[in-house]
Design a protein around this motif. Sequence first.
Motif, PDB file in Angstrom:
ATOM      1  N   THR A 176       0.800  -1.226   0.000  1.00 47.15           N
ATOM      2  CA  THR A 176       0.000   0.000   0.000  1.00 47.15           C
ATOM      3  C   THR A 176       0.832   1.276   0.000  1.00 47.15           C
ATOM      4  N   ASN A 177       2.126   1.168  -0.254  1.00 46.45           N
ATOM      5  CA  ASN A 177       2.955   2.366  -0.270  1.00 46.45           C
ATOM      6  C   ASN A 177       2.537   3.258  -1.432  1.00 46.45           C
ATOM      7  N   THR A 178       2.434   4.560  -1.192  1.00 42.92           N
ATOM      8  CA  THR A 178       1.937   5.490  -2.207  1.00 42.92           C
ATOM      9  C   THR A 178       2.977   5.853  -3.266  1.00 42.92           C
ATOM     10  N   HIS A 179       4.211   5.490  -3.050  1.00 39.16           N
ATOM     11  CA  HIS A 179       5.273   5.795  -4.014  1.00 39.16           C
ATOM     12  C   HIS A 179       5.430   4.584  -4.940  1.00 39.16           C
ATOM     13  N   ARG A 180       4.834   4.688  -6.112  1.00 36.81           N
ATOM     14  CA  ARG A 180       4.717   3.544  -7.021  1.00 36.81           C
ATOM     15  C   ARG A 180       6.053   2.936  -7.426  1.00 36.81           C
ATOM     16  N   SER A 181       7.044   3.778  -7.700  1.00 38.58           N
ATOM     17  CA  SER A 181       8.328   3.221  -8.138  1.00 38.58           C
ATOM     18  C   SER A 181       8.977   2.420  -7.016  1.00 38.58           C
ATOM     19  N   LEU A 182       8.875   2.906  -5.802  1.00 42.53           N
ATOM     20  CA  LEU A 182       9.425   2.191  -4.648  1.00 42.53           C
ATOM     21  C   LEU A 182       8.667   0.882  -4.422  1.00 42.53           C
ATOM     22  N   GLN A 183       7.363   0.941  -4.464  1.00 44.04           N
ATOM     23  CA  GLN A 183       6.544  -0.261  -4.242  1.00 44.04           C
ATOM     24  C   GLN A 183       6.815  -1.314  -5.314  1.00 44.04           C
ATOM     25  N   SER A 184       6.952  -0.888  -6.569  1.00 40.43           N
ATOM     26  CA  SER A 184       7.179  -1.875  -7.632  1.00 40.43           C
ATOM     27  C   SER A 184       8.540  -2.551  -7.489  1.00 40.43           C
ATOM     28  N   LYS A 185       9.568  -1.803  -7.092  1.00 42.26           N
ATOM     29  CA  LYS A 185      10.892  -2.411  -6.874  1.00 42.26           C
ATOM     30  C   LYS A 185      10.864  -3.347  -5.680  1.00 42.26           C
ATOM     31  N   TRP A 186      10.138  -2.967  -4.630  1.00 39.27           N
ATOM     32  CA  TRP A 186       9.987  -3.823  -3.442  1.00 39.27           C
ATOM     33  C   TRP A 186       9.312  -5.141  -3.850  1.00 39.27           C
ATOM     34  N   ASN A 187       8.250  -5.036  -4.651  1.00 38.49           N
ATOM     35  CA  ASN A 187       7.537  -6.228  -5.100  1.00 38.49           C
ATOM     36  C   ASN A 187       8.439  -7.120  -5.958  1.00 38.49           C
ATOM     37  N   ALA A 188       9.266  -6.495  -6.786  1.00 38.68           N
ATOM     38  CA  ALA A 188      10.127  -7.247  -7.696  1.00 38.68           C
ATOM     39  C   ALA A 188      11.311  -7.907  -6.993  1.00 38.68           C
ATOM     40  N   HIS A 189      11.908  -7.209  -6.006  1.00 45.24           N
ATOM     41  CA  HIS A 189      13.168  -7.685  -5.420  1.00 45.24           C
ATOM     42  C   HIS A 189      13.053  -8.162  -3.976  1.00 45.24           C
ATOM     43  N   GLY A 190      11.987  -7.799  -3.282  1.00 43.44           N
ATOM     44  CA  GLY A 190      11.804  -8.245  -1.904  1.00 43.44           C
ATOM     45  C   GLY A 190      12.543  -7.387  -0.894  1.00 43.44           C
ATOM     46  N   ALA A 191      12.183  -7.555   0.361  1.00 47.05           N
ATOM     47  CA  ALA A 191      12.725  -6.756   1.465  1.00 47.05           C
ATOM     48  C   ALA A 191      14.243  -6.874   1.602  1.00 47.05           C
ATOM     49  N   GLU A 192      14.772  -8.056   1.279  1.00 48.87           N
ATOM     50  CA  GLU A 192      16.218  -8.291   1.441  1.00 48.87           C
ATOM     51  C   GLU A 192      17.066  -7.362   0.586  1.00 48.87           C
ATOM     52  N   ALA A 193      16.495  -6.838  -0.489  1.00 44.74           N
ATOM     53  CA  ALA A 193      17.244  -5.982  -1.420  1.00 44.74           C
ATOM     54  C   ALA A 193      17.261  -4.523  -0.974  1.00 44.74           C
ATOM     55  N   PHE A 194      16.599  -4.195   0.137  1.00 46.23           N
ATOM     56  CA  PHE A 194      16.466  -2.798   0.549  1.00 46.23           C
ATOM     57  C   PHE A 194      17.192  -2.496   1.842  1.00 46.23           C
TER      58      PHE A 194
END
Length: 111
Positions: free
Chosen positions: A56-74
């Motif tokens: 539900t994060n409002t920053h689409r680019s951040l949310q899409s990268k999170w979805n693609a790479h997972g929490a471990e990548a951040f």
Amino acid sequence: MRTEDRKAAVDAYKKREVEGGIYAVRCVASGEVWVGGAPDLSKIQNRLWFTLRQGTNTHRSLQSKWNAHGAEAFSFEIIERLDVEEIGYVRDRIMKERLVHWAEQLRAVRI
């Protein structure tokens, strides 16, 4: 917990120093960086990670990268702490200026 202990804990929480500033969220997998400002740095990572996990994060680019790479990548990093002595509107102006500075410096997306 006794009532006195609870009241003491609430008092201590209310009296704590709240530290505002600028933070960065980095995606190791893509190399992208997002920067943001928060009036309370002690809570912002928790809030961000919660919304990202929920999708539900409002920053689409951040949310899409999170979805693609997972929490471990951040990673989360505090990059500048602001003076707590500043008056509210002055602190807000300074935070906006510093956010612009760091976004340019890091070639980051502002959030």
